[in-house]
Every structure is written in C-alpha cells, then in structure tokens.
Write a protein that holds these residues in place. Structure first.
Motif, PDB file in Angstrom:
ATOM      1  N   LEU A   2       3.757   5.563  -5.800  1.00  0.00           N
ATOM      2  CA  LEU A   2       3.521   5.507  -7.246  1.00  0.00           C
ATOM      3  C   LEU A   2       2.592   6.637  -7.689  1.00  0.00           C
ATOM      4  O   LEU A   2       2.878   7.351  -8.662  1.00  0.00           O
ATOM      5  CB  LEU A   2       2.930   4.149  -7.616  1.00  0.00           C
ATOM      6  CG  LEU A   2       2.491   3.969  -9.076  1.00  0.00           C
ATOM      7  CD1 LEU A   2       3.697   4.005  -9.997  1.00  0.00           C
ATOM      8  CD2 LEU A   2       1.723   2.669  -9.242  1.00  0.00           C
TER       9      LEU A   2
ATOM     10  N   TYR B 264       2.138   1.782  -3.440  1.00  0.00           N
ATOM     11  CA  TYR B 264       1.073   2.377  -4.255  1.00  0.00           C
ATOM     12  C   TYR B 264       0.965   3.880  -3.997  1.00  0.00           C
ATOM     13  O   TYR B 264       0.795   4.679  -4.934  1.00  0.00           O
ATOM     14  CB  TYR B 264      -0.247   1.680  -3.940  1.00  0.00           C
ATOM     15  CG  TYR B 264      -1.467   2.392  -4.473  1.00  0.00           C
ATOM     16  CD1 TYR B 264      -1.780   2.368  -5.820  1.00  0.00           C
ATOM     17  CD2 TYR B 264      -2.313   3.086  -3.607  1.00  0.00           C
ATOM     18  CE1 TYR B 264      -2.905   3.021  -6.303  1.00  0.00           C
ATOM     19  CE2 TYR B 264      -3.435   3.744  -4.076  1.00  0.00           C
ATOM     20  CZ  TYR B 264      -3.727   3.707  -5.423  1.00  0.00           C
ATOM     21  OH  TYR B 264      -4.846   4.360  -5.897  1.00  0.00           O
ATOM     22  N   ASP B 265       1.095   4.279  -2.726  1.00  0.00           N
ATOM     23  CA  ASP B 265       1.053   5.703  -2.382  1.00  0.00           C
ATOM     24  C   ASP B 265       2.176   6.462  -3.077  1.00  0.00           C
ATOM     25  O   ASP B 265       1.962   7.550  -3.636  1.00  0.00           O
ATOM     26  CB  ASP B 265       1.166   5.849  -0.862  1.00  0.00           C
ATOM     27  CG  ASP B 265       1.307   7.296  -0.431  1.00  0.00           C
ATOM     28  OD1 ASP B 265       0.277   7.987  -0.307  1.00  0.00           O
ATOM     29  OD2 ASP B 265       2.465   7.735  -0.213  1.00  0.00           O
TER      30      ASP B 265
ATOM     31  N   VAL C 288       0.836  -1.207   0.000  1.00  0.00           N
ATOM     32  CA  VAL C 288       0.000   0.000   0.000  1.00  0.00           C
ATOM     33  C   VAL C 288       0.867   1.252   0.000  1.00  0.00           C
ATOM     34  O   VAL C 288       0.579   2.239  -0.697  1.00  0.00           O
ATOM     35  CB  VAL C 288      -0.954  -0.007   1.213  1.00  0.00           C
ATOM     36  CG1 VAL C 288      -1.677   1.331   1.351  1.00  0.00           C
ATOM     37  CG2 VAL C 288      -1.970  -1.137   1.077  1.00  0.00           C
TER      38      VAL C 288
ATOM     39  N   SER D 244       5.768  -1.365  -9.262  1.00  0.00           N
ATOM     40  CA  SER D 244       5.555   0.041  -8.884  1.00  0.00           C
ATOM     41  C   SER D 244       6.847   0.838  -8.991  1.00  0.00           C
ATOM     42  O   SER D 244       6.855   1.964  -9.513  1.00  0.00           O
ATOM     43  CB  SER D 244       5.001   0.116  -7.455  1.00  0.00           C
ATOM     44  OG  SER D 244       3.760  -0.555  -7.352  1.00  0.00           O
TER      45      SER D 244
END
Length: 425
Positions: free
Chosen positions: A225, A222-223, A219, A319
C-alpha cells in the motif's frame, strides 16, 4: 453406616465401595452410587462404568477415578466426593456422612491427566493422507529454508519488505513443525493419548504461529500500500527499524493473547469426556468438554477468530481497494502493469491462505459437513499455504529470481577460480 444406606437402597444401587483404614478405629469409605444410567459419552457401551481405584500419592483419603470413556488406558484424577456422569460419591467417617452432587457449590474440580485425540481415527485409508503430510512437510521445510537462505545471502534483498517475507517464512516453518510431525506421530503411530500440560502447549504453539502468519500477510499488504500509494515516501516510512518494531509488536500481541486464551482452559472442569474430536489440541473441542461455565472461553474463541481471520482479511481488502484506486490514476499502461506485478505474489498468498479457511467456515455454518470432510479441510487449510508461500515468492517475484541467478553465477565463478588454483598448484 454403610449398612444403613444399603438397607434403603434399590438392588444394584451401590456399584463400588472402597475403604481404607486410618488411625484408631475410624475408617474412611468411599462409595460410588450409580443412579439410573445416563447416556454414555462419545458412544461408549452402556456397560462401561467408571472404576474407582486407590491412589497412594494423594492425601486425605483422595481416590483416583478412571473413566473408561471409550479408551480404558485414559485416566483423570479426581478427588474424593467428585461427581462424574451422574455418579455421586458418599464419604463416611465414623458417624459423619457428606453427600455431594454436581448441582452443589462444592463440586470437586476435575482436571484430566490426559486427552485422547480422535481426529483421523474414523477416516478411511488415512495412511495415504499421512504419507501426503510427510511430503508436504518436507517441501515446506526445504522451500522456507531456501527462501530464508536467499534473503540472507543476497544483499539486494536486505530491505524492509524482505524482512517481513523472512518472518513469514519463519512463521510458516515453525507453524508446520509445531503441527505436522506431532500429527503424524499421533495418528500414524497411534500415540493418540497426550498429557494435559502437553496438550495446552501444543495448542499454544499452533495458534501462535497461525496468528503470526495471518498478521504477517497484513504487514506485507501494508508494505505494498505504501509502495504504490506513496512511492516517494516509501523508504522514509517503511524502514528496517520500523519493520523490526512492527514484528516485535506482533510477537508481543500474539504471545500475550494466545497465552491468555490457553490459560483460561485451566479454569474449566473437564468431566464430560476426554476425547477431543480434532486432529490436534484444538481450543473449541476442548473447552466444550467442560461441565462448568465456559462462556469466557467461548468469547475468547470468537475474539480469536475475529483477530486471526476477520480483522487481517478486512484490512487487507481495504488495502487492495486503496491500491486499485491508485493504479487507475496511473496514466501509462506499462507502469500500471509493473505496479500490479509487485502485488501479484502477495495477492496469491492471501487467496491461498484465506479463501479455503473462509469457505470451510461458511459451509459449516450454512450446510452439514461430514466430520471427516471438515477435519481434512481444516488440516489442508493449515498445511498447504506454508508449503506454497516460498514457491510463489520464488517464481512470481522478479527480485528473488534475479538474486538467485546472481548467487548462482557468483558460486559458479568462485568454483571455477578454486579449480584453477588447484591446477596451478
């Protein structure tokens, strides 16, 4: 009936006979017949034979079999007619005799009352390692508690990213608390016997928080990215509501999957041994002790490894490849370095968490690893990242350092004001 079997048996065939009177003139006898000796489990002496004892708590002539299996204090509760380690039980009631073998469809289900954790028993000078574990746990508790307090008190850190960081700290703290105190109690104080139910609960919490740690790292990737590849849309995509929703989905998925994996252990008949060659109630060493079909458990173990290790790591690598491509498009070097610094702390967390784990598994598949070395490596892989995560985020993240300085100055100013008020009064 007993005499009929005894007259045709080889000398020493009958090891134990246990009779208990019932109503009328009919008596129920349970006779344990030992065929040619089988290899003793887990290196026990061949002279160690199972002993059959009475169990008043069970009905219908049930008996309790206590396999000495290296540790006489360990017991497993079996019903009459069960077969363990090559021993067949004959039950005679009047003129009726039933013979059961482990190849028949009516083999009694075996669920041990306890397991015996054997992880660090053969490691030399293990007490020094337990002292090290105490130090690691103390640093883990203090570090993660500190980072959670900073995030809670500093308003500038009340963002979606630091909600994920806060969740990582909770997962690290709970995961270490589920593993290390019990590990120290088990081996340092020699409480290696653990009940069946407690062992399954132990397994659930350790695997659950390991899974949460791995998913939280994804997660955070993802943040980063979204922050680097879509900077103008970052605050619209990664919101507090979205982050809480993601964390809720993570908990639901992890609890459901790990509960299913652990519950499938209950369908296994554990009759090979009750000695678990691990430092906690590990899923793999336990399901391999079963005598019945454990293909489903093996599949769940492979799926768990894929979901726990491989899938998050692959997504994180993808990512970072996308982030690297975006950084190369930035014209100014100063802006590129500034963007890279925002990923440094997370990249270090991923390296510390995954490289030792992947390295240990690859080495186990390609070369021979001494069991003691494997156990030490696996335990370090689980306990070191939760200790280092808050340290890395404190020292390598500029926002956290600025927040700590502001909180320190605010506390200092408030203390000075209080002293002045006291002097005036």
């Amino acid at each position: 009936m007993l005499g009929r079997y005894a007259s045709h048996a080889r000398p020493g065939l009958f090891r134990h006979a246990h009779c208990r009177p019932r109503s009328g003139d009919i008596s129920t006898c349970v006779i344990l017949v030992c065929f040619p000796p089988m290899p003793p489990p887990c290196g026990c002496s061949p002279r160690v034979l199972p002993a059959l004892s009475r169990s008043k708590s069970q009905e219908g002539g049930a008996a309790r079999l206590r396999p000495l299996d290296c540790h006489a204090s360990l017991s497993s509760t079996l019903e009459t007619g069960s077969l363990v380690g090559g021993n067949t039980a004959f039950q005679t009631t009047g003129n009726l005799t039933s013979i059961q073998s482990n190849s028949s469809a009516n083999v009694t289900f075996v669920r041990p009352a306890t397991f015996f954790l054997n992880g660090f028993s053969n490691v030399p000078h293990a007490k020094y390692y337990y002292v090290f574990l105490c130090f690691v746990y103390a640093v883990t508790v203090l570090g993660n508690s500190f980072i959670m307090c900073i995030i809670y008190l500093a308003r500038r850190l009340h963002t979606a990213k630091y909600i994920a960081v806060f969740h990582l700290a909770i997962s690290d703290l709970c995961g270490s608390s589920a593993l290390i105190p019990k590990l120290i109690d088990t081996f340092l104080f020699e409480h290696q016997e653990i009940s069946y139910e407690a062992c399954l609960a132990y397994m659930f919490f350790v695997y659950h928080f390991m899974n949460l740690q791995s998913l939280t790292l994804f997660v955070l990737a993802y943040d980063r990215l979204v922050a680097i590849c879509f900077p103008l849309r970052y605050h619209a995509i990664v919101t507090k509501t979205a982050m809480f929703l993601i964390i809720g989905v993570m908990w639901t998925f992890s609890v459901t999957f790990i509960a299913l994996m652990v519950s499938l252990i209950t369908r296994l008949s554990i009759c090979r041994s009750i000695v678990v060659n691990s430092y906690f109630c590990d899923h793999g060493p336990i399901y391999r002790l079963a005598c019945n079909d454990n293909a489903i458990n093996n599949s769940m173990a492979n799926i768990c490894f894929g979901l726990l290790v491989c899938m998050p790591l692959i997504l994180i690598i993808i990512s970072y490849i996308r982030i690297a491509l975006a950084l190369f498009k930035i014209a100014h070097g100063a802006e590129r370095i500034k963007a890279m610094k925002t990923c440094t702390s997370h990249f270090m967390l991923v390296a510390i968490g995954y490289i030792p784990l992947i390295g240990t598994n690859i080495a186990a598949l390609t070369t021979f690893i001494h069991p003691n070395a494997r156990i030490i490596n696996n335990s370090l892989t689980q306990i070191i990242p939760p200790m280092l995560n808050p340290i890395i985020y404190t020292l390598k993240t500029e926002e956290v350092m600025q927040s700590i300085k502001q909180l320190y100055k605010r506390n200092k100013v408030n203390t000075t004001r209080e002293r002045k008020k006291q002097l005036v009064c």
